[in-house]
Every structure is written in C-alpha cells, then in structure tokens.
Motif scaffolding. Sequence first.
Motif, short mmCIF file in Angstrom:
data_model
loop_
_atom_site.label_atom_id
_atom_site.label_comp_id
_atom_site.label_asym_id
_atom_site.label_seq_id
_atom_site.Cartn_x
_atom_site.Cartn_y
_atom_site.Cartn_z
N PRO A 27 28.17 36.31 -31.79
CA PRO A 27 28.57 37.32 -30.81
C PRO A 27 27.87 37.15 -29.48
O PRO A 27 28.46 37.38 -28.41
CB PRO A 27 28.21 38.64 -31.49
CG PRO A 27 28.25 38.34 -32.94
CD PRO A 27 27.78 36.92 -33.07
N GLU A 28 26.59 36.75 -29.50
CA GLU A 28 25.87 36.56 -28.24
C GLU A 28 26.45 35.42 -27.43
O GLU A 28 26.60 35.50 -26.20
CB GLU A 28 24.38 36.30 -28.53
CG GLU A 28 23.63 37.48 -29.11
CD GLU A 28 23.94 37.67 -30.60
OE1 GLU A 28 24.52 36.74 -31.21
OE2 GLU A 28 23.59 38.75 -31.15
N GLU A 29 26.80 34.33 -28.11
CA GLU A 29 27.39 33.18 -27.41
C GLU A 29 28.76 33.53 -26.86
O GLU A 29 29.13 33.11 -25.75
CB GLU A 29 27.47 31.99 -28.36
CG GLU A 29 26.12 31.41 -28.74
CD GLU A 29 26.24 30.34 -29.80
OE1 GLU A 29 25.49 29.37 -29.76
OE2 GLU A 29 27.13 30.48 -30.70
N LEU A 30 29.54 34.31 -27.63
CA LEU A 30 30.85 34.73 -27.14
C LEU A 30 30.72 35.60 -25.90
O LEU A 30 31.48 35.46 -24.93
CB LEU A 30 31.60 35.48 -28.25
CG LEU A 30 32.13 34.65 -29.41
CD1 LEU A 30 32.77 35.55 -30.48
CD2 LEU A 30 33.17 33.64 -28.93
N ASP A 31 29.77 36.52 -25.93
CA ASP A 31 29.55 37.39 -24.77
C ASP A 31 29.16 36.58 -23.54
O ASP A 31 29.62 36.87 -22.42
CB ASP A 31 28.48 38.44 -25.08
CG ASP A 31 28.95 39.46 -26.10
OD1 ASP A 31 30.19 39.63 -26.22
OD2 ASP A 31 28.10 40.07 -26.77
N ALA A 32 28.32 35.58 -23.74
CA ALA A 32 27.90 34.75 -22.61
C ALA A 32 29.08 33.98 -22.02
O ALA A 32 29.23 33.88 -20.79
CB ALA A 32 26.81 33.79 -23.06
N LEU A 33 29.93 33.44 -22.89
CA LEU A 33 31.09 32.70 -22.41
C LEU A 33 32.09 33.62 -21.71
O LEU A 33 32.68 33.26 -20.69
CB LEU A 33 31.77 31.97 -23.58
CG LEU A 33 31.03 30.77 -24.16
CD1 LEU A 33 31.78 30.22 -25.35
CD2 LEU A 33 30.88 29.67 -23.09
N ARG A 34 32.28 34.82 -22.27
CA ARG A 34 33.20 35.78 -21.64
C ARG A 34 32.72 36.17 -20.26
O ARG A 34 33.51 36.28 -19.32
CB ARG A 34 33.36 37.01 -22.54
CG ARG A 34 34.35 36.83 -23.67
CD ARG A 34 34.76 38.18 -24.25
NE ARG A 34 33.62 38.90 -24.80
CZ ARG A 34 33.25 38.85 -26.08
NH1 ARG A 34 33.92 38.10 -26.93
NH2 ARG A 34 32.20 39.52 -26.51
N GLU A 35 31.42 36.39 -20.14
CA GLU A 35 30.88 36.79 -18.85
C GLU A 35 30.98 35.64 -17.84
O GLU A 35 31.30 35.86 -16.66
CB GLU A 35 29.43 37.22 -19.01
CG GLU A 35 28.81 37.74 -17.72
CD GLU A 35 27.41 38.28 -17.93
OE1 GLU A 35 26.78 38.67 -16.93
OE2 GLU A 35 26.96 38.32 -19.10
N ALA A 36 30.72 34.42 -18.30
CA ALA A 36 30.80 33.26 -17.40
C ALA A 36 32.23 33.03 -16.92
O ALA A 36 32.45 32.63 -15.77
CB ALA A 36 30.27 32.01 -18.10
N ALA A 37 33.22 33.28 -17.80
CA ALA A 37 34.62 33.06 -17.43
C ALA A 37 35.23 34.27 -16.74
O ALA A 37 36.36 34.18 -16.24
CB ALA A 37 35.43 32.71 -18.68
N GLY A 38 34.54 35.41 -16.72
CA GLY A 38 35.06 36.59 -16.05
C GLY A 38 35.98 37.44 -16.91
O GLY A 38 36.67 38.34 -16.39
#
Length: 363
Positions: free
Chosen positions: A70-81
């Motif tokens: 979940p942490e990695e998914l959140d980081a990717l979502r935030e980076a992609a907007g």
Amino acid sequence: MSAVDLTPRPGTPVPGVPRAKSKGGGFSRYLLVRFLLIFPTIFILVTMVFFLMRLTGDPITAAQGGRLSPEELDALREAAGYNRPILVQFLEYLGQIVVLDFGTTLTTGRPVVEVLATYGPATFELVFYALIVAFAVGIPLGLRAAANRDRPEDAIYRVLAIFWYAIPVFFAGLLLKLVFSVWLKWLPIAGRADVDSEIQMQLLPFRTGFYTIDAIRTGNPEVVVDVLSHAVLPAIALGLLTAGIFLRLVRTNVIGTLSTDYVDAARSRGVAEGRLLRKHAYRPALIPIITVIGLQIALLLSGAVLTETTFEWRGLGFQMAEFLENRDYVAVQGIVALLAVIVAVTNFLVDILAAFIDPRVRY
C-alpha cells in the motif's frame, strides 16, 4: 394593356426544377461546420473512455494492485497525480492530448505515442485490405442480387449478407484458419510474415511499418508474396463484416433506381437490362456506399481488436487486448483517443466527398 414579363428573375425557384447547390460561401460554411464537428466527436469519445476507465479505480492500483505494498502504491499514485480530484486529472489529460502527449504505459514504460507509431501501421494496413475485400465482394453481389430480384439467387445473397454481418469476427477467423490453414494448408495460420521475410525487412535502412510497402522495397518477390499471403485470411474475416452491409445497400439502391421513370423510359426504347444496370443503376448505387464509409471505418477498427488477436496480427488491436489484460488503462486511453481522431477525420473527408457527388446534399 402592357405585356407582363413572365421571365423568372435570377435566383427565383422554378417549380419542378431542383435548385442548384450554392457555391462559394455556402460550401465554405458547410466545410467549416463539418470540420468543427470533429472536435466534439473526439471530446465525447475521450471523455467516455476516461471516466469509464476510472470506474475501476486509478490506473496505478488497477495495473499494480496486489504486486506492491500500500505504501508503494500511494507513492506511485502521488507521483503520477492520481491522488488529485478526478476533474483536475481529466482537464490535465485533455491538455496533454492537445499537444499529442498521450502519457506513458504503466506496464512497459514506453510513451503511448511510440506504441501508436509502432503498431498503428499494422492496423491501418489490415483495415485497408478489409475494405478491398468489402468492395470486391459486396458491390458485385449487390448488383447481382438486384438484377435477380425476388428470385432464389436474390434470397441467397440476402441471407449471405445477414450471415456475414451477424457472425462474430473471431469465429469467422477461426473457421478460415481451420479450413485454409489447417486442412488445406494453403495460407499461413497467423502472423504478418515469416521469420525470413521479417529479417529481410529489418535490414532496410528505414522501415515504414507497412509490411506491404517494406516488402516491395526489399526487391524480393518472395517476401511480397509471403506478406500478402499472411494478410489474406485476416482481411477476409474482417472484410466480410462490411461486405454484407455494402451488399444490402447496393441491392436496395439499384432496385430503387431501376424503378425510376427515366429507367422505365429507357427500357421502353428497348435498352437491354444489363445495359440499364451498368449505365443507369450502378453509379447512383455507389453514393450510399461512399456516405457510410466513415461509419464502416469505425466498425472495422473495432473489429480489428478481435481479428488481430485471432490471427496474432500485431497491431493496435492486438496491443490493446494485452493492455486491457494487464489493466494498463493509460495505454488504452491513448489508443482509443487516436482511433477517435481517425474516425472523426474520416467522417469529415467522407462528408466533403459526398457533398460533391451526391446531389441530395445541400449546403
């Protein structure tokens, strides 16, 4: 009493005489209106695809869910907007499309524009060959059906038209492969070319992606024959879908033309039925074919997804099936946006062509 001038003034409509099409400003206005319709068409299609894709969640979660924490998914979502409001994402996506930036695929990391440039020629080549099949089969059989109206031959042609339109493209492709590739061994079962032909085309200094053109550029007749033989079955499977529509359109319009007064007058003068069919009924029957080509392009492009998957024809349809399987919705959005542009522009060109050849079009 002075004589009354009964001569009609210029521009006054005369009963029984069709008015000529207005030129100049009328055609320019017609052209402008048709051109402007391209943009709402593209906007509607892109909007529908964007929001339908978002119904399953953001693309990052859809593509990588279950593989990352979940942490990695959140980081990717935030980076992609993708953690921003959906409306903000949509407006940003529209801005990217305006500058021909369709994003980056989530599964391969390639720019979507690169995917379109790599696999687009294969799909366009397949649609071109399918249109040839549709014209070569649908128009002659439509003329034959009209010439034999209300006879058993006419009934057979009409049943064929319904059958071709109703049969699923992938099922038609499987039947063609079973008969001509497995049983008769006449044609290749899948792919766009054999390995040897691929190698010769790869040696070219510049490849267009259109295998027919690249095969001709090699100067080797065997490569050309190999490429064309691979295209036969996919083109037939996809082309028969449109051939059934062309057959019924030509039949209906030829029958209508053969019932007009001027054809009855020619028939009373002893003109043979075959000459009436060729000289008076053939050209008017082609007008509806031209006016529906734009819609048929859309039908062929949608059918290309199943056709390319069935024959392992590596085009946009084949790639879109893989992207859907991997839930790479960024790539799917880019492909659909390109197809929307192609369909809208094709309809625009067909409308302009129809305005020149169809006297019923008014502008």
